[in-house]
Each structure stands twice: as structure tokens, then as C-alpha cells.
Design a protein around this motif. Structure first.
Motif, short mmCIF file in Angstrom:
data_model
loop_
_atom_site.label_atom_id
_atom_site.label_comp_id
_atom_site.label_asym_id
_atom_site.label_seq_id
_atom_site.Cartn_x
_atom_site.Cartn_y
_atom_site.Cartn_z
N ALA A 1 0.64 -1.26 -0.07
CA ALA A 1 0.03 0.02 0.08
C ALA A 1 0.76 1.24 -0.16
CB ALA A 1 -1.01 -0.05 1.34
N GLU A 2 1.83 1.01 0.59
CA GLU A 2 2.95 2.39 0.80
C GLU A 2 3.82 2.56 -0.40
OE1 GLU A 2 5.22 2.38 4.40
OE2 GLU A 2 3.51 2.17 5.57
N ASN A 3 4.03 1.34 -1.19
CA ASN A 3 5.16 1.44 -2.26
C ASN A 3 4.65 0.77 -3.64
OD1 ASN A 3 7.61 1.97 -0.46
ND2 ASN A 3 6.73 0.27 0.68
N GLY A 4 3.22 0.99 -3.57
CA GLY A 4 2.64 0.37 -4.74
C GLY A 4 2.44 -1.15 -4.87
N TRP A 5 1.51 -1.13 -5.76
CA TRP A 5 1.00 -2.79 -5.71
C TRP A 5 1.75 -3.62 -6.57
CZ3 TRP A 5 -1.87 -4.07 -1.84
CH2 TRP A 5 -2.69 -3.29 -1.06
N SER A 6 3.17 -3.52 -6.56
CA SER A 6 3.98 -4.42 -7.51
C SER A 6 4.46 -5.46 -6.58
CB SER A 6 5.20 -3.52 -8.00
OG SER A 6 5.91 -4.25 -8.70
N LEU A 7 4.11 -6.87 -7.35
CA LEU A 7 4.82 -7.80 -6.66
C LEU A 7 6.16 -8.05 -6.52
CD1 LEU A 7 4.05 -10.54 -4.90
CD2 LEU A 7 3.71 -11.58 -7.24
N GLY A 8 6.73 -7.32 -7.91
CA GLY A 8 8.16 -7.33 -8.17
C GLY A 8 8.69 -6.55 -7.15
N ALA A 9 8.37 -5.27 -6.90
CA ALA A 9 8.92 -4.49 -5.75
C ALA A 9 9.01 -5.07 -4.57
CB ALA A 9 8.41 -3.08 -5.82
N LEU A 10 8.10 -6.10 -3.84
CA LEU A 10 7.94 -6.69 -2.90
C LEU A 10 9.10 -7.61 -2.90
CD1 LEU A 10 6.97 -7.29 -0.10
CD2 LEU A 10 5.00 -8.77 -1.28
N ILE A 11 9.07 -8.24 -3.71
CA ILE A 11 10.15 -9.49 -4.15
C ILE A 11 11.54 -9.02 -4.08
CG2 ILE A 11 11.20 -11.35 -5.42
CD1 ILE A 11 8.32 -11.91 -6.06
N ASP A 12 11.90 -7.54 -4.62
CA ASP A 12 13.05 -7.10 -4.49
C ASP A 12 13.44 -6.62 -3.17
OD1 ASP A 12 13.37 -7.30 -7.11
OD2 ASP A 12 12.87 -5.13 -7.85
N ALA A 13 12.44 -6.16 -2.27
CA ALA A 13 12.43 -5.65 -1.08
C ALA A 13 13.10 -6.93 -0.24
CB ALA A 13 11.48 -5.38 -0.34
N TRP A 14 13.13 -8.10 -0.50
CA TRP A 14 13.27 -9.41 0.16
C TRP A 14 14.94 -9.51 0.16
CZ3 TRP A 14 9.07 -13.21 -1.64
CH2 TRP A 14 7.68 -12.75 -1.28
N TYR A 15 15.54 -8.68 -0.87
CA TYR A 15 16.70 -9.02 -1.20
C TYR A 15 17.69 -7.67 -0.95
CZ TYR A 15 15.45 -13.49 -3.12
OH TYR A 15 14.62 -14.40 -3.24
N VAL A 16 17.19 -6.82 -0.13
CA VAL A 16 17.98 -5.51 0.18
C VAL A 16 19.04 -5.36 0.91
CG1 VAL A 16 15.73 -4.10 -0.07
CG2 VAL A 16 16.48 -4.59 2.07
N ASN A 17 19.43 -6.42 1.64
CA ASN A 17 20.64 -6.48 2.23
C ASN A 17 20.85 -7.96 2.72
OD1 ASN A 17 19.30 -7.29 4.99
ND2 ASN A 17 18.76 -5.04 5.08
#
Length: 105
Positions: free
Chosen positions: A28-44
Motif C-alpha cells: 500500500a505504501e510502495n505500490g502494488w507491485s509484486l516485483g517490488a515486494l520481492i526485490d525488498a526481500w533482497y535489500v541486504n
């Protein structure tokens, strides 16, 4: 139903709702992109390690479910596999234990 089965189903419901709250809040805060959510799982390295930990656990759970279903013929327990991959191990594992612990007819 036994107290242990109530615990399993309670954990499955909690494992479905609690993590999903955070996923939905993020999206909801960062857009409804599943790809962006998955990318967030690999930020560090910490989140990458946790992602791999859960992936390996999900694969192991899937193999266990398939192996036991082949022997026990408890076909309804297969529903725990999509629950694991669509919701998470925190839902799929207790759901499988709930389905597995029912009385055998």
C-alpha cells in the motif's frame, strides 16, 4: 477436536493473517507491485538470508507433504502446499500439521 489440533489451526490462521498484514502495508505504501515486494526481500544480507531460509523450509515442507500424502492417501493435505507458497511457511506448516493430525478413518 483435540487441544493440539486447535493450536495448529490457530497458528495457521495467525500465520496467514499476521505476515500478510505487513505485506499489504508495504504494498500500500510502495505500490502494488509484486516485483517490488520481492526485490525488498533482497535489500541486504539479513533479508536475503531470511528469504533463503524460508525458501529452503518451504521446499522441505513440500517434499515432506508429498511423501506422506503418497503413503497416507490424505489427499486433502495437499492444500498445504499452495498455502505455503501463496501465504507462507508460517501458515502452510501448521495447516499441514492440523490436516495430518485428524483421526484416520
Amino acid at each position: 477436536m483435540s487441544p493440539l489440533r486447535w493450536i495448529y489451526i490457530g497458528l495457521a490462521v495467525w500465520g496467514a493473517i499476521h505476515p500478510m498484514y505487513y505485506f499489504m502495508s508495504y504494498m500500500a505504501e510502495n505500490g502494488w507491485s509484486l516485483g517490488a515486494l520481492i526485490d525488498a526481500w533482497y535489500v541486504n544480507d539479513s533479508t536475503t538470508g531470511l528469504t533463503w531460509d524460508l525458501t529452503i523450509a518451504a521446499i522441505t515442507l513440500t517434499i515432506w507433504i508429498i511423501a506422506e500424502v503418497a503413503v497416507r492417501r490424505n489427499w486433502s493435505a495437499l492444500i498445504a502446499i499452495p498455502a505455503t507458497y501463496c501465504i507462507g511457511v508460517s501458515c502452510g506448516l501448521p495447516l499441514y500439521l492440523f490436516l495430518r493430525s485428524r483421526p484416520v478413518a
